[in-house]
Scaffold this motif. Structure first.
Motif, PDB file in Angstrom:
ATOM      1  N   ARG A   1       3.508 -14.791  40.567  1.00  0.00           N
ATOM      2  CA  ARG A   1       4.408 -13.698  40.972  1.00  0.00           C
ATOM      3  C   ARG A   1       5.858 -14.182  40.963  1.00  0.00           C
ATOM      4  NH1 ARG A   1       2.236  -9.198  43.994  1.00  0.00           N
ATOM      5  NH2 ARG A   1      -0.010  -9.149  43.672  1.00  0.00           N
TER       6      ARG A   1
ATOM      7  N   ARG B   1       0.749 -21.435  32.327  1.00  0.00           N
ATOM      8  CA  ARG B   1      -0.361 -21.955  33.137  1.00  0.00           C
ATOM      9  C   ARG B   1      -0.271 -23.477  33.206  1.00  0.00           C
ATOM     10  NH1 ARG B   1      -3.286 -17.656  34.235  1.00  0.00           N
ATOM     11  NH2 ARG B   1      -4.546 -18.982  35.561  1.00  0.00           N
TER      12      ARG B   1
ATOM     13  N   ASP C   1      -6.399  -9.747  33.017  1.00  0.00           N
ATOM     14  CA  ASP C   1      -6.751 -11.041  33.621  1.00  0.00           C
ATOM     15  C   ASP C   1      -8.090 -11.563  33.087  1.00  0.00           C
ATOM     16  OD1 ASP C   1      -4.439 -10.743  35.094  1.00  0.00           O
ATOM     17  OD2 ASP C   1      -5.438 -10.320  37.000  1.00  0.00           O
TER      18      ASP C   1
HETATM   19  O1   DC Z   1      -3.726 -12.660  43.216  1.00  0.00           O
HETATM   20  P1   DC Z   1      -2.464 -11.909  42.785  1.00  0.00           P
HETATM   21  O2   DC Z   1      -2.646 -10.421  42.683  1.00  0.00           O
HETATM   22  O3   DC Z   1      -1.288 -12.265  43.634  1.00  0.00           O
HETATM   23  O4   DC Z   1      -2.156 -12.461  41.292  1.00  0.00           O
HETATM   24  C1   DC Z   1      -1.146 -11.904  40.499  1.00  0.00           C
HETATM   25  C2   DC Z   1      -1.425 -12.228  39.027  1.00  0.00           C
HETATM   26  O5   DC Z   1      -1.261 -13.631  38.797  1.00  0.00           O
HETATM   27  C3   DC Z   1      -2.827 -11.896  38.549  1.00  0.00           C
HETATM   28  O6   DC Z   1      -2.897 -10.575  38.048  1.00  0.00           O
HETATM   29  C4   DC Z   1      -3.086 -12.929  37.485  1.00  0.00           C
HETATM   30  C5   DC Z   1      -2.211 -14.102  37.862  1.00  0.00           C
HETATM   31  N1   DC Z   1      -2.940 -15.233  38.431  1.00  0.00           N
HETATM   32  C6   DC Z   1      -3.562 -16.096  37.554  1.00  0.00           C
HETATM   33  O7   DC Z   1      -3.556 -15.853  36.351  1.00  0.00           O
HETATM   34  N2   DC Z   1      -4.192 -17.216  38.015  1.00  0.00           N
HETATM   35  C7   DC Z   1      -4.225 -17.481  39.326  1.00  0.00           C
HETATM   36  N3   DC Z   1      -4.839 -18.599  39.753  1.00  0.00           N
HETATM   37  C8   DC Z   1      -3.624 -16.588  40.253  1.00  0.00           C
HETATM   38  C9   DC Z   1      -2.990 -15.456  39.780  1.00  0.00           C
END
Ligand code: DC
Length: 211
Positions: free
Chosen positions: A36, A90, A166
């Motif tokens: 975020r 990532r 996702d």
């Molecule tokens: O859990 P959240 O809604 O705050 O996550 C927001 C976005 O961040 C989610 O849509 C995908 C990404 N995310 C991710 O790819 N890997 C993670 N470990 C946590 C979040």
């Protein structure tokens, strides 16, 4: 003890992870906040979260302040989902998360790829889910309580497109680790979901204190 809590948006994984951290007196990291923060920083610079270059630049210069209320907004959530598709973003966030998971005594991390990528050797792995209808209703309630005027249909649409993005991305997609245990919170109150999570960890986790 390392506890990995993964699952889709509004499944209850954050609430459960915080409760587990309190119970086991472990530090907690909401890894969604990292994505975020990257997404919001691109938006604030007037950029495009779908651009890998811009997202990587933001990830490289991420501040460590994660208490900006703007991070909880729907716009930040959508931007997070867009930047999280880029493998280079990532990779830039990997060390920070692994380092947190390796803290002495352990940690609780929640996200999408904790049990599969960040902490594959976690002592306990939960995959928390709920039906899309229940998740959309919860998220809608949260937004209304924050004073926002959004339609339930728009929230349902956002939840479905976030699930789709996702789960279908090629880099660390949202999926349940083979050794994770599933917790469906669709019909559970918050307290019941937390109790169920503790019971699952005590029965399936390694190194879990039975208290
Ligand atoms: O859990 P959240 O809604 O705050 O996550 C927001 C976005 O961040 C989610 O849509 C995908 C990404 N995310 C991710 O790819 N890997 C993670 N470990 C946590 C979040």
């Amino acid at each position: 003890m390392i506890i990995a809590v993964d699952g889709p948006a509004a499944s209850g994984k954050g609430t459960i992870a915080r409760a587990l951290a309190r119970h086991y007196e472990l530090p907690h990291l909401d890894t969604g906040l990292l994505y975020r923060a990257v997404g919001l920083s691109v938006l604030e610079a007037g950029g495009d979260p779908a651009s890998p270059e811009q997202a990587l630049e933001a990830a490289r210069h991420l501040s460590s302040a994660f208490d900006d209320p703007g991070l909880k907004s729907e716009a930040a959530g959508k931007a997070a989902s867009l930047v999280s598709v880029h493998p280079e973003v990532r990779a830039a966030l990997l060390d920070r998360q692994r380092h947190f998971a390796g803290r002495p005594g352990g940690a609780v991390l929640d996200g999408r790829d904790i049990g599969t990528v960040i902490a594959p050797h976690a002592d306990a792995k939960l995959f928390v889910t709920a039906s899309a209808e229940v998740r959309a209703a919860r998220r809608h309630g949260e937004l209304v309580r924050m004073g926002l005027d959004v339609s339930p249909d728009a929230v349902m649409h956002d939840i479905r497109s976030r699930d789709e993005r996702d789960s279908s991305r090629s880099a660390a997609p949202l999926r349940m680790a083979e050794d994770a245990v599933l917790l469906d919170t669709s019909d559970l109150s918050i307290d019941a979901a937390i109790d169920a999570a503790l019971t699952l960890i005590q029965t399936h986790g390694r190194n879990a204190a039975n208290d």
